[in-house]
Design an enzyme around this catalytic site. Structure first.
Site, PDB file in Angstrom:
ATOM      1  N   GLY A   1      17.033  53.729 -58.243  1.00 58.53           N
ATOM      2  CA  GLY A   1      16.271  54.839 -58.813  1.00 58.53           C
ATOM      3  C   GLY A   1      17.178  56.001 -59.157  1.00 58.53           C
TER       4      GLY A   1
ATOM      5  N   GLY B   1       9.491  46.937 -64.361  1.00 57.75           N
ATOM      6  CA  GLY B   1      10.829  47.465 -64.656  1.00 57.75           C
ATOM      7  C   GLY B   1      11.789  47.367 -63.485  1.00 57.75           C
TER       8      GLY B   1
ATOM      9  N   GLY C   1      21.811  52.210 -52.850  1.00 57.41           N
ATOM     10  CA  GLY C   1      21.314  53.413 -53.533  1.00 57.41           C
ATOM     11  C   GLY C   1      21.475  54.678 -52.730  1.00 57.41           C
TER      12      GLY C   1
ATOM     13  N   ASP D   1      23.821  40.589 -56.718  1.00 53.07           N
ATOM     14  CA  ASP D   1      23.860  42.046 -56.487  1.00 53.07           C
ATOM     15  C   ASP D   1      24.009  42.347 -54.986  1.00 53.07           C
ATOM     16  OD1 ASP D   1      23.150  44.940 -57.401  1.00 53.07           O
ATOM     17  OD2 ASP D   1      21.660  44.503 -55.858  1.00 53.07           O
TER      18      ASP D   1
ATOM     19  N   LYS E   1      29.120  48.485 -58.132  1.00 52.82           N
ATOM     20  CA  LYS E   1      29.393  47.505 -57.060  1.00 52.82           C
ATOM     21  C   LYS E   1      30.128  46.285 -57.574  1.00 52.82           C
ATOM     22  CE  LYS E   1      25.545  48.338 -57.639  1.00 52.82           C
ATOM     23  NZ  LYS E   1      24.199  48.848 -57.722  1.00 52.82           N
TER      24      LYS E   1
ATOM     25  N   VAL F   1      26.307  51.014 -52.926  1.00 53.04           N
ATOM     26  CA  VAL F   1      25.662  50.194 -51.892  1.00 53.04           C
ATOM     27  C   VAL F   1      24.362  50.846 -51.427  1.00 53.04           C
ATOM     28  CG1 VAL F   1      25.923  49.112 -49.626  1.00 53.04           C
ATOM     29  CG2 VAL F   1      27.916  49.363 -51.120  1.00 53.04           C
TER      30      VAL F   1
ATOM     31  N   LYS G   1      27.340  44.093 -52.899  1.00 58.00           N
ATOM     32  CA  LYS G   1      27.225  45.182 -51.919  1.00 58.00           C
ATOM     33  C   LYS G   1      27.793  44.734 -50.566  1.00 58.00           C
ATOM     34  CE  LYS G   1      23.161  46.889 -54.356  1.00 58.00           C
ATOM     35  NZ  LYS G   1      21.730  46.698 -54.551  1.00 58.00           N
TER      36      LYS G   1
ATOM     37  N   THR H   1      19.903  55.759 -66.264  1.00 55.43           N
ATOM     38  CA  THR H   1      19.018  56.229 -65.192  1.00 55.43           C
ATOM     39  C   THR H   1      19.788  57.088 -64.193  1.00 55.43           C
ATOM     40  OG1 THR H   1      17.815  54.176 -65.453  1.00 55.43           O
ATOM     41  CG2 THR H   1      17.382  55.417 -63.449  1.00 55.43           C
TER      42      THR H   1
ATOM     43  N   ALA I   1      30.046  61.257 -71.487  1.00 54.86           N
ATOM     44  CA  ALA I   1      30.286  60.259 -72.532  1.00 54.86           C
ATOM     45  C   ALA I   1      29.088  59.327 -72.631  1.00 54.86           C
ATOM     46  CB  ALA I   1      31.546  59.458 -72.201  1.00 54.86           C
TER      47      ALA I   1
HETATM   48  N1  HSE Z   1      18.921  45.996 -58.934  1.00 56.39           N
HETATM   49  C1  HSE Z   1      19.187  46.503 -57.623  1.00 56.39           C
HETATM   50  C2  HSE Z   1      17.990  46.275 -56.728  1.00 56.39           C
HETATM   51  C3  HSE Z   1      19.511  47.964 -57.590  1.00 56.39           C
HETATM   52  O1  HSE Z   1      16.992  45.709 -57.147  1.00 56.39           O
HETATM   53  O2  HSE Z   1      18.089  46.625 -55.564  1.00 56.39           O
HETATM   54  C4  HSE Z   1      20.895  48.251 -58.051  1.00 56.39           C
HETATM   55  O3  HSE Z   1      21.831  47.600 -57.285  1.00 56.39           O
END
Ligand code: HSE
Length: 439
Positions: free
Chosen positions: A303, A187, A134, A201, A105, A132, A205, A13, A43
């Site tokens: 995104g 998704g 996005g 996650d 991250k 961090v 960050k 993505t 790659a």
């Molecule tokens: N999966 C993360 C989120 C985005 O839902 O914010 C990537 O760190």
């Protein structure tokens, strides 16, 4: 002018978004930089897979390490993710004198100190804005824009998936599992949602944010982490009735006694708070500086093009200082190596805040008296207490309390005693209440 030649590892993505963005904005980027930014090699695992991005003129290869060591590549962008597979690639690029831009991250939270040290030895950049929140340029804001401040607190909604789930639980009256299933259908959440819903996650960050805010080494292990699985629809409803919303917050601030707090957990915030208005998959970071006061950074936390926006921002920075002596560049974490300090990371028991408690009690005389006696014994003052209607088909009643500011150690001790009472029929819920800025 000669183009800056970019090699990208991974065309998922974010990789696809980065290629597309570099192409679409090529002219404005050339104007900013004075040189074109050109992706020359990418790659991928499967070169035959159909790709939405226009890849004309790009050499697609399966040899990721070859991209890292290619003398015709000036900057490597690492977008393969993971820790053990990405680390050797990043090291290979740095070892060959190539700056690296990464969105990884987990890699930096767990191995960042060693990688920044290695990059320093090689005299090259290692940039990570995309790791961090996005598209929100929070690393640059903390590292550069707010450099005049001593940071007093950071409160972040740093995981869009968890924020989406909590938003849907509130607005649609869903339970966690229902909202999670919806996030998976759309998704946002992975089939294995652990990283997002258990706080991992957000914690990755936060480990980076704390280092940049306070000039510390990255210390993921010091973090206190709780996810959102235990937050019930009832909690969200009761919180709303009292004027609060529940958010998964990543928080770092100087500790009450000494050191730095670093914690990820669900928290009540007043519905008038700026962070309370951040709904769905969006992210936001509230930073309070001693000079500037409260500031808020809001935007898409994930995104293709939002994250590519952060990658390309880093590419412009890194390309500007290609070959420049390291002292002309902003330090990786914003503090000079001699100014970095390992703080005392305050344990969660030392946190002082207000608390939301939900107890499950028998509906009989004297229950509240027993509960309030235990709280009083721990020096905990009650701000509000309400007995709710029993849930359909149940005899026990939920009792909801808000406390005044108190120490977590006292709350934990009191809850352990409350849960031992005969009149308490299920495990109690405890959610911290955070003081954040109102609009
Ligand atoms: N999966 C993360 C989120 C985005 O839902 O914010 C990537 O760190």
């Amino acid at each position: 002018m000669e183009p800056v030649r970019i090699g990208i590892l991974g065309l998922g993505t974010v990789g696809g978004g980065t290629v597309a963005l570099l192409r679409r904005n090529a002219e404005s980027l050339r104007r900013r930089l004075g040189r074109p930014l050109e992706v020359t090699r990418v790659a991928v695992q499967d070169p035959d897979k159909p790709r939405p991005a226009d890849l004309s003129g790009i050499d697609l290869t399966t040899d990721a390490e070859g991209v890292c060591t290619d003398p015709d590549i000036d900057i490597v962008v690492e977008l393969v993710g993971g820790v053990d597979n990405a680390e050797p690639l990043v090291r290979a690029a740095l070892g060959h004198g190539k700056p690296v831009v990464t969105a990884n991250k987990a890699l930096l939270a767990e191995r960042g100190n060693e990688l920044f040290r290695f990059a320093g030895e090689k005299g090259v950049d290692l940039a990570f804005e995309a790791a961090v929140a996005g598209g929100i340029p929070i690393i640059k804001a903390l590292r550069e824009g707010l450099a005049g401040n001593r940071i007093q607190s950071v409160h972040a909604i740093a995981n869009g998936t968890a924020n989406y789930i909590l938003s849907r639980m509130r607005t649609q009256g869903l339970e966690f599992e229902e909202a999670l299933a919806e996030a998976q259908d759309l998704g946002y959440a992975e089939a294995d949602p652990t990283f997002d819903v258990d706080g991992i996650d957000a914690a990755h960050k936060l480990a980076l944010v704390a280092a940049v805010a306070f000039g510390t080494p990255i210390n993921y292990d010091a973090l206190h982490m709780e996810g959102i699985r235990a937050v019930t629809g009832e909690d969200i409803q009761f919180a709303a009735e009292m004027g609060y919303r529940i958010k998964l917050l990543a928080i770092t601030r100087p500790a009450v006694d000494d050191g730095v707090e670093i914690r990820v957990h669900p928290a009540l915030v007043p519905e008038s708070a700026m962070l309370a208005g951040v709904e769905g998959v969006f992210n936001a970071v509230e930073v309070v500086g001693d000079a500037v006061g409260p500031t808020l950074y809001y935007g898409p936390g994930a995104g293709a093009e939002p994250t590519a926006s952060a990658v390309v921002g880093d590419l412009v920075d890194v390309a500007r200082t290609l070959g420049a002596p390291p002292e002309y560049r902003v330090p990786y974490l914003g503090f000079h190596a001699e100014g970095m300090r390992e703080p005392r990371w305050a344990p969660i028991e030392e946190v002082e805040t207000e608390y939301y408690l939900r107890l499950q009690a028998k509906d009989q005389p004297g229950v509240l008296a027993q509960v309030t006696r235990i709280l009083a014994e721990e020096g905990i003052s009650i701000e509000a207490i309400r007995q709710k209607e029993p849930l359909p088909g149940e005899e026990d009643v939920p009792v909801v309390l808000l406390t005044h500011t108190t120490r977590e150690r006292a709350i934990r001790k009191a809850l352990a005693a409350i849960d031992r009472l005969d009149v308490i029929t299920g495990p109690s819920q405890m959610i911290r209440l955070e003081e954040v800025g109102t609009g």
